[in-house]
Design an enzyme around this catalytic site. Structure first.
Site, short mmCIF file in Angstrom:
data_model
loop_
_atom_site.label_atom_id
_atom_site.label_comp_id
_atom_site.label_asym_id
_atom_site.label_seq_id
_atom_site.Cartn_x
_atom_site.Cartn_y
_atom_site.Cartn_z
NE ARG A 42 64.82 11.35 -24.26
CZ ARG A 42 66.05 11.05 -23.86
NH1 ARG A 42 66.27 9.94 -22.78
NH2 ARG A 42 67.02 11.53 -24.26
CD GLU A 60 62.34 12.71 -17.49
OE1 GLU A 60 63.62 13.09 -17.48
OE2 GLU A 60 62.30 11.60 -18.15
CG HIS A 67 66.32 10.58 -17.29
ND1 HIS A 67 65.48 11.26 -18.20
CD2 HIS A 67 67.27 10.14 -17.93
CE1 HIS A 67 66.05 11.22 -19.32
NE2 HIS A 67 66.99 10.29 -19.40
C1 DGY Z 1 69.96 9.86 -23.18
O1 DGY Z 1 71.54 9.86 -23.46
O2 DGY Z 1 69.19 10.08 -24.12
C2 DGY Z 1 69.88 9.76 -21.59
O3 DGY Z 1 68.37 9.74 -21.64
C3 DGY Z 1 70.35 10.57 -20.77
O4 DGY Z 1 70.79 9.73 -19.83
#
Ligand code: DGY
Length: 320
Positions: A239, A268, A286
């Site tokens: 993240r 984002e 992402h």
């Molecule tokens: C998640 O599943 O947390 C991812 O970041 C989405 O791709």
């Protein structure tokens, strides 16, 4: 639409693997990919199920807009930092996520980013496309090899463990940091658990696989980048808030950090201009879980979770 059926609100979009089974059972309202917060609030009232994704903040105001009918918030993601869990708990709303189905995809993308950053692929490709390639140059684009390197895995959970296995298969020694010891990874890969700062100093490559929490906010800043060092590589597929982007851009500009491979960002989809311009930096939008099996699996998991709760059963992957 089924007359009198329970309503499921999909804040943005859900792939057919998940949307179809929901539509067979419920009235589904979809916001669309570019939906605004106001539009989501407008379609929320009366929802029994609410489908979010990492770009949809689920807070008290949104839960209240759904109203007392709301029983489940199903996140189309394994991470759930976009959801106010306390507010859901307070209202007796179940929260679910989509673990497992994206483990391989995300770990493989992290390996891809590791290789791309370690080998300066982004700069090299940009130069070639821009007509700046002047022929074979023994000094240009020199990076590091995974073979014989030490790879530091921050967060040895499902995805971290899979990434470590792949890196180990490419000849890396594995060290890791995290809240608990992982005897499986230690037995299987000879992984050694280190304190966080020790890991940064010991590693040629550092890959982040921890959730975004108040405790991991800006886990990587200027000091940590200095520890990773001028030949080191930072990879983030977890993240955005784990990394101070400005500090990364500065460290790349000044040669304090060797290279970075990033798939996630704070705020984002905007990406700091300084990072876009930084050298030795591979940036992806992402796409960690963006494979056909993974995204279809995630969509199916969303539907399975919603259907289970609305039919009075325990959902397969409950967070709270
Ligand atoms: C998640 O599943 O947390 C991812 O970041 C989405 O791709």
């Amino acid at each position: 639409m089924n007359g009198g059926a329970q309503v499921v609100v999909v804040a943005r979009v859900l792939l057919p693997a998940g949307l179809d089974p929901l539509r067979e059972r419920f009235e589904v309202r979809e916001g669309g990919l570019d939906t605004t917060r106001e539009e989501v609030l407008a379609i929320a009232p009366g929802a029994s199920g609410f489908v979010a994704d990492p770009s949809v903040p689920v807070d008290a105001a949104l839960l209240d807009a759904c109203g007392e009918s709301l029983r489940v918030v199903a996140n189309f993601a394994v991470g759930y930092d976009n959801i106010d869990l306390e507010a859901c708990r307070d209202r007796g709303v179940i929260v679910t996520n989509t673990p497992d189905v994206l483990t391989e995809a995300t770990a493989e993308l992290a390996i891809g980013l590791t290789l791309a950053a370690a080998r300066r692929m982004s700069d090299a490709e940009r130069d070639l496309r821009a007509g700046r390639w002047r022929g074979w140059d023994p000094a240009a684009y020199r990076g590091i090899e995974i073979w014989g390197s030490t790879v530091g895995v921050v967060g040895m959970g499902r995805i971290g463990h899979r990434y470590a296995r792949l890196a180990h298969g490419l000849g890396a020694e594995i060290v890791y940091a995290g809240p608990s010891a992982k005897p499986d990874a230690e037995g299987e890969l000879g992984a050694r658990r280190l304190e966080f700062d020790q890991l940064l100093e010991a590693s040629d490559i550092v890959s982040l696989h921890a959730p975004a929490t108040p405790g991991t906010h800006h886990l990587i800043g200027g000091h940590e980048l200095e520890l990773i060092g001028p030949h080191g590589v930072l990879v983030n597929t977890s993240r955005g808030p784990l990394v101070d982007s400005e500090a990364v851009a500065e460290a790349l500009e000044c040669g304090i950090l060797g290279a970075a491979g990033l798939d996630v960002y704070e705020g984002e989809p905007s990406v700091p201009q300084r990072l876009l311009a930084a050298p030795r930096c591979v940036l992806l939008p992402h796409i960690g879980s963006a494979t056909v099996p993974s995204r279809d699996g995630m969509a199916r998991a969303v539907a399975d979770n919603v259907i289970a709760v609305l039919e009075g059963r325990d959902p397969p992957s409950r967070v709270v």
